[in-house]
Design an enzyme around this catalytic site. Structure first.
Site, PDB file in Angstrom:
ATOM      1  N   ASP A  51      31.069  43.252  47.726  1.00  0.00           N
ATOM      2  CA  ASP A  51      32.455  42.447  48.162  1.00  0.00           C
ATOM      3  C   ASP A  51      33.476  43.742  47.070  1.00  0.00           C
ATOM      4  O   ASP A  51      33.319  43.903  46.240  1.00  0.00           O
ATOM      5  CB  ASP A  51      32.407  41.129  47.393  1.00  0.00           C
ATOM      6  CG  ASP A  51      34.132  40.766  47.896  1.00  0.00           C
ATOM      7  OD1 ASP A  51      34.403  39.945  48.997  1.00  0.00           O
ATOM      8  OD2 ASP A  51      35.104  40.756  47.087  1.00  0.00           O
ATOM      9  N   TYR A  56      41.582  47.010  44.893  1.00  0.00           N
ATOM     10  CA  TYR A  56      40.632  47.135  43.464  1.00  0.00           C
ATOM     11  C   TYR A  56      40.935  48.602  43.056  1.00  0.00           C
ATOM     12  O   TYR A  56      40.659  49.030  42.108  1.00  0.00           O
ATOM     13  CB  TYR A  56      39.439  46.911  43.811  1.00  0.00           C
ATOM     14  CG  TYR A  56      39.081  45.308  44.129  1.00  0.00           C
ATOM     15  CD1 TYR A  56      40.084  44.559  44.196  1.00  0.00           C
ATOM     16  CD2 TYR A  56      37.896  44.875  44.562  1.00  0.00           C
ATOM     17  CE1 TYR A  56      39.844  42.995  44.511  1.00  0.00           C
ATOM     18  CE2 TYR A  56      37.376  43.653  44.886  1.00  0.00           C
ATOM     19  CZ  TYR A  56      38.800  42.625  44.827  1.00  0.00           C
ATOM     20  OH  TYR A  56      38.269  41.411  45.130  1.00  0.00           O
ATOM     21  N   LYS A  85      39.186  44.270  52.567  1.00  0.00           N
ATOM     22  CA  LYS A  85      40.345  43.121  52.392  1.00  0.00           C
ATOM     23  C   LYS A  85      41.469  43.806  52.935  1.00  0.00           C
ATOM     24  O   LYS A  85      41.652  45.119  52.341  1.00  0.00           O
ATOM     25  CB  LYS A  85      40.305  42.546  51.185  1.00  0.00           C
ATOM     26  CG  LYS A  85      39.094  41.636  50.712  1.00  0.00           C
ATOM     27  CD  LYS A  85      39.476  41.104  49.478  1.00  0.00           C
ATOM     28  CE  LYS A  85      38.232  40.163  48.898  1.00  0.00           C
ATOM     29  NZ  LYS A  85      37.156  41.281  48.038  1.00  0.00           N
ATOM     30  N   HIS A 118      43.587  39.617  52.604  1.00  0.00           N
ATOM     31  CA  HIS A 118      43.511  39.271  51.121  1.00  0.00           C
ATOM     32  C   HIS A 118      44.081  38.051  50.620  1.00  0.00           C
ATOM     33  O   HIS A 118      43.701  37.317  49.968  1.00  0.00           O
ATOM     34  CB  HIS A 118      43.617  40.579  50.445  1.00  0.00           C
ATOM     35  CG  HIS A 118      43.149  40.609  49.191  1.00  0.00           C
ATOM     36  ND1 HIS A 118      42.682  41.795  48.448  1.00  0.00           N
ATOM     37  CD2 HIS A 118      42.793  39.529  48.112  1.00  0.00           C
ATOM     38  CE1 HIS A 118      42.285  41.721  47.228  1.00  0.00           C
ATOM     39  NE2 HIS A 118      42.322  40.316  46.986  1.00  0.00           N
ATOM     40  N   GLN A 191      37.606  33.033  51.708  1.00  0.00           N
ATOM     41  CA  GLN A 191      37.084  33.381  50.323  1.00  0.00           C
ATOM     42  C   GLN A 191      38.227  32.842  49.433  1.00  0.00           C
ATOM     43  O   GLN A 191      39.616  33.316  49.617  1.00  0.00           O
ATOM     44  CB  GLN A 191      36.945  35.104  50.218  1.00  0.00           C
ATOM     45  CG  GLN A 191      36.243  35.412  48.546  1.00  0.00           C
ATOM     46  CD  GLN A 191      36.248  36.925  48.762  1.00  0.00           C
ATOM     47  OE1 GLN A 191      36.761  37.431  47.707  1.00  0.00           O
ATOM     48  NE2 GLN A 191      35.479  37.458  49.542  1.00  0.00           N
ATOM     49  N   SER A 218      35.108  34.193  41.322  1.00  0.00           N
ATOM     50  CA  SER A 218      35.466  33.747  40.071  1.00  0.00           C
ATOM     51  C   SER A 218      34.317  32.836  39.742  1.00  0.00           C
ATOM     52  O   SER A 218      34.774  31.677  39.018  1.00  0.00           O
ATOM     53  CB  SER A 218      36.981  33.370  39.902  1.00  0.00           C
ATOM     54  OG  SER A 218      37.588  34.130  39.779  1.00  0.00           O
ATOM     55  N   ARG A 277      22.602  41.618  32.940  1.00  0.00           N
ATOM     56  CA  ARG A 277      23.246  40.465  33.527  1.00  0.00           C
ATOM     57  C   ARG A 277      23.377  40.585  35.273  1.00  0.00           C
ATOM     58  O   ARG A 277      23.184  39.482  35.881  1.00  0.00           O
ATOM     59  CB  ARG A 277      24.743  40.496  33.169  1.00  0.00           C
ATOM     60  CG  ARG A 277      24.568  39.776  31.557  1.00  0.00           C
ATOM     61  CD  ARG A 277      26.001  39.702  31.125  1.00  0.00           C
ATOM     62  NE  ARG A 277      26.407  39.445  29.856  1.00  0.00           N
ATOM     63  CZ  ARG A 277      27.116  39.696  28.941  1.00  0.00           C
ATOM     64  NH1 ARG A 277      28.117  40.229  29.384  1.00  0.00           N
ATOM     65  NH2 ARG A 277      27.085  39.605  27.654  1.00  0.00           N
TER      66      ARG A 277
END
Length: 324
Positions: A51, A56, A85, A118, A191, A218, A277
């Site tokens: 994504d 960004y 987006k 977006h 989204q 998030s 992670r």
């Protein structure tokens, strides 16, 4: 739910979306190469849903990582589900396709799998311009949604995108789109921010009733970017109830937070630039939360948003004023 690493959800246009995606957003000061390296690790670990977004500012790096992993045989292009987006300064119908083509050029891809709006807020000038977004915030694009939808549909018909959807839309905004008599393709997804503190139960029910997938961002809290996030907001992964469930199961709080959403039929976007992670966050297919544990996590909900877009809150049609 089948616990497989290649689990997908069926979209209403016949395509399918991996239920876990790798998020690539990072606050502005963060080195863009971290996203590039993160995508490489994610694809090596097994993520197949990436994504990203024009705003960004890292589509070149993300595209480079994708193409490198295709070149070295880690993945094939058809294995990857890439989400891009449309930013708020490109809502004018004549700007939609050029914006998409710019992203495709930066990504070095022939098509993207999912192209979403977006935000429902339209601004007059580019985000990269000198004037502030607040000064240039002018109108709500829903008033011209027919032309905007037609422009996105043309991109789909041209083979530049496989699926089209929206982001940060509430129920009333979606209804305007769904009730449009000229609508050719229903949005495949919405989204939105969604996590144990904002479980979006009402919006989820509405979306499911229309065959629209909820994609959650998030999901592990936030990056705590000072531009967007109240620094006094609680740290989601430190929640005592979440940690108690995680300890009981021998899992990380992040894994449990993601598993909770997956079992509700939600697609989750997990973000980290730490290799360990990234791998850990993908290991959520080999356990289930019990009904009691799901109910316990339901009880954590606070209807609390991390992403409040403060510069738009005084807009008369600010998208988050509605209950859902």
């Amino acid at each position: 739910m089948e616990l497989r690493q290649d689990s997908y959800v069926a979209l209403n246009d016949g395509h399918k979306m991996p239920v876990i995606g790798f998020g690539t957003y990072a606050p502005q000061p963060v080195d863009k190469n971290l996203a590039e390296n993160g995508v490489k690790v994610a694809l090596e670990v097994g993520y197949r849903h990436i994504d990203c977004a024009f705003i960004y500012g890292n589509e070149v790096e993300v595209g480079r990582a994708i193409n490198e992993k295709i070149s070295d045989g880690t993945v094939k292009r058809e294995d990857i589900f890439y989400t891009g987006k449309l930013w708020s300064s490109f809502h004018a119908p004549e700007r939609v396709r050029p914006a998409l083509e710019k992203s495709l050029k930066d990504l070095q891809l022939d098509y993207i799998d999912l192209f979403i709006i977006h935000s429902p807020i339209e601004v007059k000038v580019s985000y990269l311009g000198k004037e502030s977004r607040k000064k240039n915030r002018t109108k709500y694009h829903i008033s011209s949604s027919t032309k905007l939808s037609n422009s996105k549909e043309e991109c789909k018909d041209a083979g530049l995108v496989r699926s089209i959807g929206v982001s940060n839309f509430n129920k009333s905004q979606l209804e305007l789109i769904l009730n449009n008599p000229e609508l050719k393709y229903k949005p495949v997804c919405n989204q939105v921010e969604c996590h144990i503190y904002l479980n979006q139960s009402k919006l989820l029910e509405f979306l499911k009733s229309h065959g629209i997938v909820l994609v959650a961002y998030s999901v592990l809290g936030s990056s705590r970017d000072e531009k967007w996030i109240d620094q006094n907001s609680p740290v989601l992964l430190e929640d005592l109830v979440l940690n108690a469930v995680a300890e009981k199961l021998g899992r990380t709080p992040a894994q449990v937070a993601m598993r909770y959403l997956l079992q509700r039929g939600i697609v989750v976007l997990a973000k980290s630039f730490t290799p360990a992670r990234i791998k850990q966050n993908f290991q959520v297919f080999d356990f289930l939360l019990s009904d009691e544990e799901m109910k316990t996590l339901d009880g954590i909900n606070k209807n609390m948003r991390y992403i409040s877009t403060p510069q738009w809150q005084d807009h008369p049609k600010y998208p988050f004023h509605d209950e859902y």
